[in-house]
Scaffold this motif. Structure first.
Motif, PDB file in Angstrom:
ATOM      1  N   TYR A 141     -41.924  29.092-128.465  1.00  0.00           N
ATOM      2  CA  TYR A 141     -41.142  28.076-129.165  1.00  0.00           C
ATOM      3  C   TYR A 141     -41.858  27.504-130.399  1.00  0.00           C
ATOM      4  O   TYR A 141     -41.281  27.468-131.494  1.00  0.00           O
TER       5      TYR A 141
ATOM      6  N   ALA B 182     -32.109  32.381-134.190  1.00  0.00           N
ATOM      7  CA  ALA B 182     -31.397  33.121-133.146  1.00  0.00           C
ATOM      8  C   ALA B 182     -32.035  34.483-132.884  1.00  0.00           C
ATOM      9  O   ALA B 182     -31.624  35.491-133.450  1.00  0.00           O
ATOM     10  N   PRO B 183     -33.058  34.497-132.025  1.00  0.00           N
ATOM     11  CA  PRO B 183     -33.622  35.790-131.625  1.00  0.00           C
ATOM     12  C   PRO B 183     -32.775  36.389-130.495  1.00  0.00           C
ATOM     13  O   PRO B 183     -32.602  35.756-129.453  1.00  0.00           O
TER      14      PRO B 183
ATOM     15  N   MET C  92     -32.353  38.174-127.360  1.00  0.00           N
ATOM     16  CA  MET C  92     -33.226  38.551-126.263  1.00  0.00           C
ATOM     17  C   MET C  92     -32.822  39.945-125.791  1.00  0.00           C
ATOM     18  O   MET C  92     -31.660  40.180-125.433  1.00  0.00           O
TER      19      MET C  92
ATOM     20  N   VAL D 288     -33.430  34.889-118.914  1.00  0.00           N
ATOM     21  CA  VAL D 288     -33.078  34.265-120.199  1.00  0.00           C
ATOM     22  C   VAL D 288     -32.257  32.985-119.948  1.00  0.00           C
ATOM     23  O   VAL D 288     -32.486  31.958-120.591  1.00  0.00           O
TER      24      VAL D 288
ATOM     25  N   PHE E 269     -34.455  30.081-119.300  1.00  0.00           N
ATOM     26  CA  PHE E 269     -35.116  29.445-120.463  1.00  0.00           C
ATOM     27  C   PHE E 269     -34.271  28.260-120.930  1.00  0.00           C
ATOM     28  O   PHE E 269     -34.783  27.194-121.255  1.00  0.00           O
ATOM     29  N   ALA E 270     -32.950  28.488-120.978  1.00  0.00           N
ATOM     30  CA  ALA E 270     -32.054  27.450-121.491  1.00  0.00           C
ATOM     31  C   ALA E 270     -31.912  26.289-120.506  1.00  0.00           C
ATOM     32  O   ALA E 270     -31.804  25.132-120.923  1.00  0.00           O
TER      33      ALA E 270
ATOM     34  N   PHE F 116     -34.087  25.496-126.143  1.00  0.00           N
ATOM     35  CA  PHE F 116     -33.326  26.764-126.167  1.00  0.00           C
ATOM     36  C   PHE F 116     -31.900  26.568-125.669  1.00  0.00           C
ATOM     37  O   PHE F 116     -31.651  25.705-124.819  1.00  0.00           O
TER      38      PHE F 116
ATOM     39  N   ILE G 255     -28.333  29.256-124.732  1.00  0.00           N
ATOM     40  CA  ILE G 255     -27.693  30.587-124.762  1.00  0.00           C
ATOM     41  C   ILE G 255     -26.630  30.568-125.873  1.00  0.00           C
ATOM     42  O   ILE G 255     -25.982  29.538-126.087  1.00  0.00           O
TER      43      ILE G 255
ATOM     44  N   SER H 187     -31.233  29.419-130.544  1.00  0.00           N
ATOM     45  CA  SER H 187     -30.203  30.131-129.795  1.00  0.00           C
ATOM     46  C   SER H 187     -30.778  31.397-129.202  1.00  0.00           C
ATOM     47  O   SER H 187     -31.596  32.073-129.830  1.00  0.00           O
ATOM     48  N   LEU H 188     -30.313  31.719-128.000  1.00  0.00           N
ATOM     49  CA  LEU H 188     -30.743  32.961-127.351  1.00  0.00           C
ATOM     50  C   LEU H 188     -29.517  33.816-127.036  1.00  0.00           C
ATOM     51  O   LEU H 188     -29.008  33.796-125.925  1.00  0.00           O
TER      52      LEU H 188
ATOM     53  N   MET I 237     -27.868  37.543-126.335  1.00  0.00           N
ATOM     54  CA  MET I 237     -28.479  38.654-125.597  1.00  0.00           C
ATOM     55  C   MET I 237     -27.888  40.004-126.002  1.00  0.00           C
ATOM     56  O   MET I 237     -26.685  40.132-126.205  1.00  0.00           O
TER      57      MET I 237
END
Ligand SMILES: [Zn+2]
Length: 407
Positions: free
Chosen positions: A75, A85-86, A88, A113, A116-117, A124, A126, A143-144, A146
């Motif tokens: 982070y 926005a990676p 995942m 994942v 994490f949020a 984080f 989703i 943002s995550l 996927m």
């Protein structure tokens, strides 16, 4: 591998001398450009379509809400780099298809994942849509979204596409290092299907209908051209670079493929790996892989780093430079324009092979600086950083809505 490391540098210095003097007089100076790069990285949405955090943490768990000792992502460093926005990567190695455990592994990684949020909701969140990314970016959240790397978890059942859509998957890389039940891999010489399997053709159609982006990274050239025939929405290459710089290597995209991808509105997200952007490094790493295979060591095993370092010392070859990643981006821009290229770093999935000046998620400003040096406008930078990918994602969302309403 740089056999004559100084020669190109000297030529470059001589060739560049008049312009750099000029730019110091008339244009922005180096420090000014660097400051502008940092500002743009934080002002614009940065999307990176391939970050292998789940795979890395599955091997060795670390708390990514604070600065971690290892890895390319956490982070604090993501914030430093301006990353919004990676994607995942829900990466399923090829062997899981035969074992019948691909779906179970994908579920485990998606759960990770999701955690994490829920564990760090102030850091984080989703993201399952373009509007999620924009809204969360405004709030300062990372943002995550996927993406699933390898369609093996679909397990021959189209209903699993809806299942994984509902779990948040927004792109699927049709295969990985081996031919699977959907299509052929660029790394596999078997050519099982000569492109897509009959089931794979249905998968592409159903992904279009659901609004899951089709990812053409890793797939064979035959499979790519068949996808381009079939797809009714633009597609992405989530982490591929230009074959122009690594001639003959099917894992990267040829100029012809990039032209076709762009013609259909898609985007190539440049892989940062030294072996993806620099042919000498690519050839040298092929040699290292041979050595690793002889010692029965996987390329991403920490033990491999020792062999790589030793080989580097003995053969005096260095990592690629961040400027070469910029060269790959610029190659696409010169071919088809600035609307069809972005970032697909492969952070946390490359072992110890990242370019100098681009070692982790805090380094996006350094890459932006390289693009500014090439004369890119702020608007160009904004597109490359994230807007190109968000445009494609949004078009995929719209196409799905259209197809679903036609029923
Ligand atoms: Zn990959």
């Amino acid at each position: 591998m740089r056999l004559f490391p100084l020669l190109p540098l000297i030529i470059l210095l001589i060739a560049d001398a008049p312009t750099s003097v000029l730019s110091r007089k008339n244009g922005p100076g180096d420090d000014e450009l660097k400051a502008r790069a940092v500002k743009l990285a934080h002002n614009y949405i940065i999307v990176d379509t391939h970050v292998d955090v789940p795979y890395r943490l599955r091997k060795k768990m670390e708390n990514i809400s604070v600065r971690t000792e290892g890895g390319n992502f956490d982070y604090p460093r993501a914030k430093e780099g301006g990353l919004d926005a990676p994607f995942m990567s829900i990466y399923v190695p090829a062997g899981y298809e035969k074992k019948g455990t691909a779906k179970a592994l994908a579920d485990t990684l998606i759960d990770m994942v999701a955690a994490f949020a829920t564990d760090w909701p102030d850091k984080f969140a989703i993201a399952t849509s373009v509007s999620d990314v924009r809204a969360q970016s405004k709030k300062g959240l990372i943002s995550l979204p996927m993406g699933m790397e390898n369609g093996a978890p679909i397990s021959g059942d189209l209903a699993n596409l809806k299942y994984f859509y509902d779990r948040g998957i927004r792109y699927i890389t049709l295969t990985h290092s081996k031919d699977n039940h959907i299509c052929d891999s660029s790394y596999d010489t078997t050519h099982t299907w000569r492109g897509l399997s009959p089931f794979g053709k249905k998968v592409v159609k159903e992904m279009n209908r659901l609004g899951i982006m089709v990812d053409v990274s890793h797939i064979s050239d035959d499979a790519f051209y068949q996808v381009m025939e079939l797809t009714e929405a633009p597609v992405i290459a989530s982490h591929s670079s230009c074959r122009f710089f690594t001639p003959g290597w099917e894992r990267n995209m040829s100029d012809d493929m990039i032209r076709l991808l762009a013609k259909k509105g898609g985007v190539i997200q440049i892989n940062f790996g030294s072996s993806f952007v620099n042919d000498e490094y690519h050839r040298a790493s092929d040699e290292v892989y041979k050595i690793l295979r002889a010692h029965h060591i996987e390329w991403d095993d920490p033990a491999a780093d020792e062999y790589i370092k030793k080989y580097q010392q003995e053969h005096k070859f260095d990592y690629a430079d961040v400027s070469e990643v910029a060269d790959n981006i610029d190659h696409v821009v010169k071919l088809v324009g600035v609307d069809y290229v972005g970032f697909g770093s492969d952070f946390d999935g490359l072992g110890d092979s990242l370019p100098n000046g681009l070692k982790d998620v805090s380094f996006y400003p350094t890459l932006i600086y390289e693009l500014l040096k090439k004369g890119y406008s702020d608007g160009d930078i904004r597109k490359v950083c994230g807007e190109n990918l968000l445009r494609v994602w949004s078009e995929v969302e719209q196409a799905a809505k259209r197809m679903q309403s036609m029923k």
